[in-house]
Design a protein around this motif. Structure first.
Motif, PDB file in Angstrom:
ATOM      1  N   CYS A  11       0.823  -1.210   0.187  1.00 61.16           N
ATOM      2  CA  CYS A  11       0.122   0.176  -0.041  1.00 61.16           C
ATOM      3  C   CYS A  11       0.675   1.209   0.199  1.00 61.16           C
ATOM      4  CB  CYS A  11      -1.067  -0.104   1.268  1.00 61.16           C
ATOM      5  SG  CYS A  11      -0.210  -0.021   3.097  1.00 61.16           S
ATOM      6  N   GLU A  12       0.198   2.379  -0.019  1.00 62.82           N
ATOM      7  CA  GLU A  12       0.846   3.783  -0.204  1.00 62.82           C
ATOM      8  C   GLU A  12       0.992   4.245   1.344  1.00 62.82           C
ATOM      9  OE1 GLU A  12      -1.204   6.308  -2.755  1.00 62.82           O
ATOM     10  OE2 GLU A  12      -1.583   5.023  -4.294  1.00 62.82           O
ATOM     11  N   HIS A  16      -4.085   3.479   4.536  1.00 64.58           N
ATOM     12  CA  HIS A  16      -4.225   2.313   3.771  1.00 64.58           C
ATOM     13  C   HIS A  16      -4.046   1.170   4.342  1.00 64.58           C
ATOM     14  CE1 HIS A  16      -3.511   4.055  -0.420  1.00 64.58           C
ATOM     15  NE2 HIS A  16      -4.473   4.552  -0.088  1.00 64.58           N
ATOM     16  N   MET A  41       4.945  -0.449   2.567  1.00 65.87           N
ATOM     17  CA  MET A  41       4.356   0.630   2.138  1.00 65.87           C
ATOM     18  C   MET A  41       5.690   1.753   2.096  1.00 65.87           C
ATOM     19  SD  MET A  41       2.384   2.369   5.391  1.00 65.87           S
ATOM     20  CE  MET A  41       3.310   2.326   6.967  1.00 65.87           C
ATOM     21  N   GLY A  49       3.565   7.158  -3.225  1.00 65.55           N
ATOM     22  CA  GLY A  49       2.940   5.958  -2.891  1.00 65.55           C
ATOM     23  C   GLY A  49       2.707   5.190  -4.250  1.00 65.55           C
ATOM     24  N   THR A  50       1.930   5.629  -5.044  1.00 63.37           N
ATOM     25  CA  THR A  50       1.550   5.156  -6.143  1.00 63.37           C
ATOM     26  C   THR A  50       2.508   4.401  -7.062  1.00 63.37           C
ATOM     27  OG1 THR A  50       0.003   6.748  -6.618  1.00 63.37           O
ATOM     28  CG2 THR A  50       0.494   5.526  -8.613  1.00 63.37           C
ATOM     29  N   HIS A  52       5.686   3.322  -5.647  1.00 62.91           N
ATOM     30  CA  HIS A  52       5.999   2.412  -4.744  1.00 62.91           C
ATOM     31  C   HIS A  52       5.156   1.098  -4.734  1.00 62.91           C
ATOM     32  CE1 HIS A  52       7.081   0.060  -1.058  1.00 62.91           C
ATOM     33  NE2 HIS A  52       5.828  -0.120  -0.809  1.00 62.91           N
ATOM     34  N   VAL A  53       3.601   1.251  -4.907  1.00 66.12           N
ATOM     35  CA  VAL A  53       3.065   0.028  -5.177  1.00 66.12           C
ATOM     36  C   VAL A  53       3.044  -0.473  -6.490  1.00 66.12           C
ATOM     37  CG1 VAL A  53       0.430  -0.619  -5.484  1.00 66.12           C
ATOM     38  CG2 VAL A  53       1.295   0.902  -3.547  1.00 66.12           C
ATOM     39  N   TYR A  57       4.495  -4.194  -7.146  1.00 64.19           N
ATOM     40  CA  TYR A  57       3.243  -5.326  -7.161  1.00 64.19           C
ATOM     41  C   TYR A  57       3.600  -6.557  -7.926  1.00 64.19           C
ATOM     42  CZ  TYR A  57      -1.149  -7.143  -9.389  1.00 64.19           C
ATOM     43  OH  TYR A  57      -2.025  -8.027  -9.689  1.00 64.19           O
ATOM     44  N   THR A  77      -4.061   1.105  -3.907  1.00 61.07           N
ATOM     45  CA  THR A  77      -3.487   2.380  -4.280  1.00 61.07           C
ATOM     46  C   THR A  77      -4.607   3.223  -4.891  1.00 61.07           C
ATOM     47  OG1 THR A  77      -1.663   3.061  -5.717  1.00 61.07           O
ATOM     48  CG2 THR A  77      -3.208   1.320  -6.714  1.00 61.07           C
ATOM     49  N   ASP A  78      -4.244   4.502  -4.524  1.00 56.25           N
ATOM     50  CA  ASP A  78      -5.100   5.532  -5.005  1.00 56.25           C
ATOM     51  C   ASP A  78      -5.213   5.775  -6.539  1.00 56.25           C
ATOM     52  OD1 ASP A  78      -5.852   6.219  -2.437  1.00 56.25           O
ATOM     53  OD2 ASP A  78      -4.489   7.535  -2.155  1.00 56.25           O
ATOM     54  N   VAL A 113      -8.705   0.206  -4.955  1.00 55.83           N
ATOM     55  CA  VAL A 113      -8.169   1.357  -5.560  1.00 55.83           C
ATOM     56  C   VAL A 113      -9.593   2.318  -5.310  1.00 55.83           C
ATOM     57  CG1 VAL A 113      -7.817   2.489  -7.722  1.00 55.83           C
ATOM     58  CG2 VAL A 113      -7.401   0.010  -7.682  1.00 55.83           C
TER      59      VAL A 113
END
Length: 184
Positions: A11-12, A16, A41, A49-50, A52-53, A57, A77-78, A113
């Motif tokens: 996660c970010e 989360h 995270m 964060g995005t 990173h995810v 993945y 992730t957002d 998401v």
């Protein structure tokens, strides 16, 4: 479904991981969860964060596929300015990039998401009127933080409300089919 031996949350940020942890408590007793949960995270829980995810993945999916123990992977992730569909597509693209097969329907890999931020989900689950396009102010962010556990536990117990935000409905369906109902 056999209980998991390991759960990975990719996660970010702190919100989360706290939301997913509260959601998982409905399925896994707290004491056991603390022994089997690993959270990946962004360092410090804040930052890019995005990315990173996205970068983690494929690595986490490949690791899950090599384990003999039952492992769940929950990815959060957002979407931010993108659509939730494009975020899911980007995650699938990461698997393709490393020449790994696409996520299978029976694999215990859930992708959650939120459109802008998970606080929108939390506030909505707490009965506040928010849309997926609303930006969350500091006062609302504090209310979301205080109500996070109750919102997640309510979601786990009853599912999303009839008027739920579209990204919440989509993500809850993914969570149910890949984690909760996969062997039902």
């Amino acid at each position: 479904m056999p209980p998991p031996s390991s759960i990975v949350v990719l996660c970010e940020d702190f919100e989360h991981q706290a939301f997913v942890r509260a959601l998982l408590h409905a399925e896994v007793p707290r004491k056991r969860l603390s022994r089997i949960l690993r959270v990946e995270m962004v360092e410090g829980g804040r930052g890019a964060g995005t990315q990173h995810v996205l970068e983690g993945y494929a690595r986490e999916v490949q690791a899950l596929r090599t384990r003999h123990a039952v492992t769940w992977l929950v990815v959060v992730t957002d979407a931010d300015v993108r659509s939730t569909r494009s975020v899911r597509g980007a995650l699938g693209g990461e698997l393709k990039r490393v020449e790994a097969r696409a996520r299978g329907a029976s694999e215990p890999i859930a992708i959650l998401v939120p459109k802008w931020e998970i606080e929108s989900w939390i506030l909505h689950l707490l009965g506040e009127e928010v849309t997926e396009d609303d930006r969350i102010d500091e006062s609302s962010r504090r209310r979301a933080s205080q109500g996070l556990t109750g919102a997640a536990e309510g979601l786990a117990a009853k599912g999303p409300p009839d008027d739920a935000l579209p990204s919440l409905v989509e993500s809850w369906s993914d969570y149910r089919s890949h984690i909760l109902d996969r062997d039902a």
